[in-house]
Scaffold this motif. Structure first.
Motif, short mmCIF file in Angstrom:
data_model
loop_
_atom_site.label_atom_id
_atom_site.label_comp_id
_atom_site.label_asym_id
_atom_site.label_seq_id
_atom_site.Cartn_x
_atom_site.Cartn_y
_atom_site.Cartn_z
N TYR A 338 0.82 -1.22 0.00
CA TYR A 338 0.00 0.00 0.00
C TYR A 338 0.85 1.27 0.00
O TYR A 338 0.30 2.37 -0.05
N GLY A 339 2.19 1.11 0.07
CA GLY A 339 3.09 2.25 0.16
C GLY A 339 3.65 2.36 1.56
O GLY A 339 2.90 2.57 2.51
N GLN A 340 4.97 2.20 1.69
CA GLN A 340 5.57 2.19 3.02
C GLN A 340 5.36 3.53 3.74
O GLN A 340 5.15 3.57 4.96
N GLY A 341 5.42 4.63 2.99
CA GLY A 341 5.20 5.93 3.61
C GLY A 341 3.82 6.04 4.21
O GLY A 341 3.64 6.54 5.33
N ALA A 342 2.81 5.56 3.47
CA ALA A 342 1.43 5.62 3.95
C ALA A 342 1.23 4.70 5.16
O ALA A 342 0.56 5.08 6.13
N VAL A 343 1.81 3.49 5.11
CA VAL A 343 1.64 2.53 6.20
C VAL A 343 2.31 3.03 7.48
O VAL A 343 1.70 3.02 8.57
N MET A 344 3.56 3.49 7.37
CA MET A 344 4.24 4.02 8.55
C MET A 344 3.56 5.30 9.02
O MET A 344 3.52 5.60 10.22
N GLY A 345 3.02 6.07 8.07
CA GLY A 345 2.26 7.26 8.45
C GLY A 345 1.03 6.91 9.25
O GLY A 345 0.65 7.65 10.18
N LEU A 346 0.37 5.80 8.90
CA LEU A 346 -0.82 5.38 9.64
C LEU A 346 -0.47 5.05 11.09
O LEU A 346 -1.20 5.43 12.02
N LEU A 347 0.65 4.35 11.29
CA LEU A 347 1.07 4.03 12.66
C LEU A 347 1.38 5.31 13.45
O LEU A 347 0.97 5.45 14.61
N SER A 348 2.07 6.23 12.81
CA SER A 348 2.39 7.48 13.49
C SER A 348 1.14 8.31 13.75
O SER A 348 1.00 8.93 14.81
N THR A 349 0.22 8.31 12.79
CA THR A 349 -1.03 9.06 12.95
C THR A 349 -1.84 8.50 14.10
O THR A 349 -2.45 9.25 14.88
N THR A 350 -1.86 7.19 14.23
CA THR A 350 -2.59 6.56 15.32
C THR A 350 -2.04 6.99 16.67
O THR A 350 -2.79 7.31 17.60
N PHE A 351 -0.72 7.02 16.78
CA PHE A 351 -0.09 7.46 18.03
C PHE A 351 -0.45 8.92 18.34
O PHE A 351 -0.72 9.28 19.48
N CYS A 352 -0.46 9.75 17.29
CA CYS A 352 -0.79 11.17 17.50
C CYS A 352 -2.23 11.34 17.95
O CYS A 352 -2.53 12.15 18.83
N LEU A 353 -3.14 10.59 17.32
CA LEU A 353 -4.55 10.66 17.71
C LEU A 353 -4.72 10.24 19.16
O LEU A 353 -5.48 10.85 19.92
N ALA A 354 -3.98 9.20 19.55
CA ALA A 354 -4.04 8.74 20.95
C ALA A 354 -3.55 9.84 21.89
O ALA A 354 -4.13 10.04 22.97
N ASN A 355 -2.51 10.55 21.50
CA ASN A 355 -2.02 11.66 22.31
C ASN A 355 -3.09 12.70 22.55
O ASN A 355 -3.29 13.19 23.66
#
Length: 405
Positions: A338-355
């Motif tokens: 799906y695109g490594q940038g998008a996948v790693m971005g999803l993990l980072s985005t999830t952490f930010c939303l949790a914050n």
């Protein structure tokens, strides 16, 4: 490029980016919990703990947006370009944060922290840089080393704050800005120029239409998002409110908080050096066990006295390091198409939303008792552990391997 140089460049960026992000954790709680009135803790006569919660949430809000778009932007326009632009911008954000503290402007401080967080979303770019150029065991080890660099930044940031805050509350922010400029120069020298993709016509098109949250259209990635969000909510409840717990329970000041944080991050950094080794245990099973370890550590802080709680804070680094070594590598292998940038971005985005979620919810719960925030975090992490184990059992029952699709 030699793999060693590539890994070193990514780890350096990770290290220097988190140094700045970690600075406010030991600095802000004493400022907002102080009995002495200042422009930060008296803004609009709101409760200081609520003001602290907003100040903690605004940087992750920027991170949420930045993580969602910088990864996909780097898929199209190149990792090097995005890392350089984000580094220069984040340096400017730290300088503006220092100015806001000097004039005691709460609104300006919020704006500066938001802008800094927006550009610190480049962590997804650093992960994608390794994910798309490395494979197999080397990728797994490199992801673990990258996590170690992030943790080392959380160690260096509080230590730097403790060592320099005596010269002025703004000094750590100026040092962070200088470090980011240095990292940008080194990345420019280490990474070759890339040819941008012509598949999109503008940056805005990519940011609007190809951000990481688009991956939630896929059932399995949506499931990953929900479970990972629960776990990271537990983690961020801990990250954001154990400093306040230390102020209230152990009567610690900024230097005491920095010392405890430094010991915890030293443990995380040390463990990360070998946490990425190949394992015969299935990834989801490993993630489940370590999520449970996170829940136990956070719950112990909530229920324990000062001595027991501080021991649990330090030991929290063990399961967290293993979890962060396993999950990004597994996602890179399974969802890289799906695109490594998008996948790693999803993990980072999830952490930010949790914050954001836990900063807001936690600031409200902390009006009653800070331990309630930590207890909620423990429950969420335990739920994530249960769901990860269930996911593993489902795949095993269907005879589906947990590796790449």
């Amino acid at each position: 490029m030699q793999h060693a140089l590539l890994i070193a460049a990514a780890c350096l960026m990770a290290l220097l980016s988190t140094v700045g992000a970690a600075l406010p954790y030991p600095i802000l709680p004493p400022l907002f919990a102080s009995s002495a009135a200042n422009g930060l803790n008296t803004f609009m006569d709101m409760p200081p703990k609520l003001l602290l919660g907003v100040a903690l949430a605004i940087n992750p809000l920027g991170l949420l947006i930045g993580s969602a778009v910088l990864g996909p932007l780097s898929d199209r326009f190149g990792r090097r370009r995005m890392m350089l632009l984000a580094s220069f911008g984040a340096a400017a954000g730290h300088a503006l944060s220092a100015l806001a503290l000097v004039i005691e402007s709460y609104p300006l401080f919020l704006f500066a922290r938001f802008a800094t967080g927006l550009l610190e979303g480049r962590s997804a770019v650093a992960r994608a840089l390794l994910a798309d150029r490395l494979t197999g065991p080397l990728r797994l080890r490199a992801m673990s080393w990258l996590n170690g660099a992030f943790y080392l930044g959380w160690l260096a940031g509080p230590l730097m704050a403790a060592a320099t805050i005596g010269f002025g509350v703004t000094v750590p922010f100026w040092i962070a800005a200088g470090a980011l400029l240095l990292s940008a120069a080194l990345v420019a020298a280490a990474l070759p120029r890339e040819t941008a993709s012509t598949a999109a016509t503008s940056w805005w098109h990519v940011a609007r239409n190809e951000h990481s949250l688009n991956l939630l259209r896929h059932d399995e990635l949506r499931r990953l998002f929900i479970v990972h969000l629960a776990l990271t909510c537990g983690v961020t409840a801990f990250y954001e409110f154990y400093p306040l717990w230390l102020v209230e329970v152990a009567a610690y000041d900024a230097q005491g908080i920095a010392l405890v944080t430094a010991v915890m991050c030293a443990v995380m950094t040390s463990v990360s050096l070998f946490a990425g080794r190949p394992s015969t245990v299935a990834p989801l099973r490993l993630a489940s066990v370590n999520a449970l370890g996170v829940a136990i550590a956070v719950g112990t802080v909530a229920a324990g006295d000062a001595r027991v709680g501080m021991a649990a804070i330090v030991l929290f680094g063990l399961p967290m390091s293993y979890y962060n070594a396993v999950v990004p590598g597994w996602c890179a292998e399974r969802y890289g198409g799906y695109g490594q940038g998008a996948v790693m971005g999803l993990l980072s985005t999830t952490f930010c939303l949790a914050n954001i979620l836990m900063a807001i919810a936690g600031s409200l719960l902390a009006l009653i008792d800070t331990r309630l925030v930590l207890a909620l975090g423990a429950v969420l992490a335990a739920w994530a552990s249960w769901r990860l184990q269930g996911w593993h059992d489902e795949l095993a029952a269907d005879g589906i391997k947990e590796g790449g699709q």
